[in-house]
Design an enzyme around this catalytic site. Sequence first.
Site, short mmCIF file in Angstrom:
data_model
loop_
_atom_site.label_atom_id
_atom_site.label_comp_id
_atom_site.label_asym_id
_atom_site.label_seq_id
_atom_site.Cartn_x
_atom_site.Cartn_y
_atom_site.Cartn_z
N GLN B 130 0.84 -1.20 0.00
CA GLN B 130 0.00 0.00 0.00
C GLN B 130 0.88 1.25 0.00
O GLN B 130 1.78 1.36 0.82
CB GLN B 130 -0.87 0.05 1.25
CG GLN B 130 -1.59 -1.24 1.57
CD GLN B 130 -2.54 -1.06 2.73
OE1 GLN B 130 -3.63 -0.55 2.57
NE2 GLN B 130 -2.11 -1.47 3.90
N SER B 133 0.30 6.38 3.39
CA SER B 133 0.80 7.45 4.27
C SER B 133 1.86 8.28 3.57
O SER B 133 2.58 7.80 2.71
CB SER B 133 1.43 6.85 5.53
OG SER B 133 0.50 6.06 6.19
N GLU B 248 -7.99 -2.94 6.57
CA GLU B 248 -6.76 -2.88 7.37
C GLU B 248 -7.07 -3.05 8.86
O GLU B 248 -6.42 -3.84 9.54
CB GLU B 248 -6.04 -1.55 7.13
CG GLU B 248 -4.85 -1.37 8.07
CD GLU B 248 -3.78 -0.44 7.54
OE1 GLU B 248 -4.09 0.39 6.67
OE2 GLU B 248 -2.64 -0.55 8.00
N SER B 380 -3.52 5.31 14.20
CA SER B 380 -3.14 5.30 15.61
C SER B 380 -4.31 4.90 16.50
O SER B 380 -5.47 4.96 16.09
CB SER B 380 -2.64 6.69 16.01
OG SER B 380 -3.72 7.59 15.95
N GLU B 382 -5.37 6.56 18.86
CA GLU B 382 -6.19 7.76 19.07
C GLU B 382 -7.27 7.86 17.98
O GLU B 382 -8.42 8.23 18.26
CB GLU B 382 -5.31 9.01 19.07
CG GLU B 382 -4.50 9.21 20.34
CD GLU B 382 -3.36 8.21 20.49
OE1 GLU B 382 -2.92 7.62 19.48
OE2 GLU B 382 -2.92 8.01 21.64
#
Lengths: 376, 415
Positions: B130, B133, B248, B380, B382
């Site tokens: 992939q 990011s 994912e 993340s 978070e």
Amino acid sequence: MELELTADQKLFQASARSLLEKDHSLDRLRRLEVGEPAWDRDSWQRGAELGWAATIVPEELGGGSVSGEGVRDLTLLAEELGSVVAPGPFLPVNVVLAGLVAAHGTGPDHTGTIEALASGEQIATWAVYEPGDQWSPDAARVTATPTGGGWRLDGTKDRVESGSEADLLLVTATTPEGLAQFLVPTAAEGVAVSPQWALDLSRPLAEVRLDSVVVDAGAVVGTPATTAEVLERQLQIALLIQCAEICGGLDKMFALTVQWGFDRYSFGRPLASYQALKHRFADMRTWLEACHATTQAAAEAVQAGSPDAAELVSVAKSFVAERAQWILQDCVQLHGGIGVTWEHDLHLYLRRATSDRALYGTPEDHRRRLADLSSL
Amino acid sequence: MTTAETESVESFRARARAWLADTMPRLDENAPLPVLGDDDHEWVRARELQKTLYAGGFAGICFPREYGGLGLSRAHQRAFTEETAGYEMPVQLNIPTFSIVAATILDMGTEEQKRERISAAIRGDEVFCQFLSEPSGGSDLAGLLTRAELDGDTWILNGQKTWSTSAYAADWGLCLARTNWDVPKHRGLTMFLVPTVAPGLHMNRVKMVNGSREFCEEFFTDVQLPASAVVGEVNDGWAVASRQLFHERNAVGGGSPFVSGLAGRPRALGGQSPFTVAKATGRAAEPGVRERVGEWVALETVKNQMVARVSRAIGTGTLPAPGAALLRLFHAEAAQRSTDLAMDVAGAQIAAGVGTEEGIAGRAGVSYLSRQGASLGGGSSEMARNQISERLLSMPREQSNDRDIPFNQVKRGRS
């Protein structure tokens, strides 16, 4: 909670819920005077009529379950009762029944007792803890000495749930041949039951002194060969009930706290809009799902009598009892000061969860048991 | 194949058991621990093993038959995975090749992409990665800066990607790029299938604190792509990326039906569970150590029970798809706790190895250094918490200053 319930299970759940709404209120629990009983035999009788003491008892012994999978029904019921911190001898009666049914056919016959417990006519409880001891059922200091045709029991048990209300005690004792269990009427000569302060307002505890209590040979439950297996069965049912009732209580308190998050405003915005708090809600939501996952997996294993049932109940107890503390204390924190007042419901659940955490093995006890079972 | 013709799970399991015993190599429990950062031979091996699975008729169990799979149920896959315990399996291909990239192509790709790429992966001929990011930001994926511009019928790709897992071993990557800068960020993205050997694509491997070199960074300089490289619709790449992110989370959390054999890379990352550390350090008799090992056993078990429950709940619709974030978050917590427990168990021995080797306790130490990896990879923790609170609990969304603003007007730094 199981993900899918059958129509019969839903009905069973609804009948329990409606009786609990009639017979029980958190407010009554909160206003109990010292010494006032948390529950009465009539209300337990009404529960028993709905099958509360029948799920894990075979039909030929006076029991029966709606789904045909008694342990799963028992778990479902425990969740309902736990969601309102219901008082009553649900745990001790079912644990004793678990032992009697497991031992059925291997020692003296207890068919009559099983039927009387399943119908709610009699109440029994497991006397396993001894003063000052941690969880160590194998190391009973209460002794049972052979006396010709029967046995003489001596010693003291404590943390006996509903001991003052029970008709019968299932006493775990050490004999010259090792561990054994005995059914002892609380009315027998030499039995002295006294109330013991309990953290959980809904669950009275008692200390039981056995002073030269004589029972006949028919009081024995199972045989020396089956005792370990019967004890394990009692433990598994006790742990499942604890985990399921904790889950039921957590569902309720988490929902209440989420609602509070939406309703309570500070600085012109709801608590639920603060990321610092949202993230804590997310953690709690995750732990709650995990608590349900492990409790259901344990219930399925115990239901199926799988070889890993012993491991899975310890996994569930060690996990659920610990996370329950995390979740409930965070619910208190998110409520603010009102969460530590007597008038709020949270402490009633925290009392139950803390008491459940302590009894039948703490998370630490069960972790050591897991290490034993994993052949470390 | 109709339901009536589908092989029963138990018959499939029995056939798999016999075939595995006859065909697949056994895992060597005493094999030396693999050296992190030097795993090229493992990828060669993974392709060989995948080819063996394919030849035996046990590859792509849950992928549709028209794309080279077996078209069987999750229950068949679960049974197969259970039977593979103790055998060598191409587990490197589970994430991201099958469970993320192939799964996304299956959902969003063109017929040609599905027919060619998915079947090639199932045959063991191709590996996927992939390109998502970027160095400019991890969590705000839709704010990416890599651009693709049309020149006639050809897309020209320029920019930089990072954190692409095992891209060095892959043949194709799913690459998200900005194709329209005049619309809000989510509406100007397009997904492309990019050959990793395309001219103008330069790749480096990134060395991590534990010595691993599984992550790569890529530089795209005028990389040319045909129109057929687009996955989904032009400027609707966010829809593709959303499926990809769902897969994912599901895969990392352990809920994907396309994972065959034990998920992840237990051999490469193994060797330092609290259990093995307790054995290796001779501390197994200490009650405190036993408690920690028991806690680890419980957490690992609950993690698997959670995966079973949440994937079933998402499958039946009891939980909405963002429920996969529950798995993601719990996985991270369990992984972190596991490294902490291993460190506790190793005690004083964690700081030194055995001779010049790191040994099991040393490996626990190295593993501790990358403790946070589990709560960073795949979005993340978070972000998972935002998902859970906003999507499952319906709490108010976080404020963002780029919503409904053309991307070329969004502030991207202090100035």
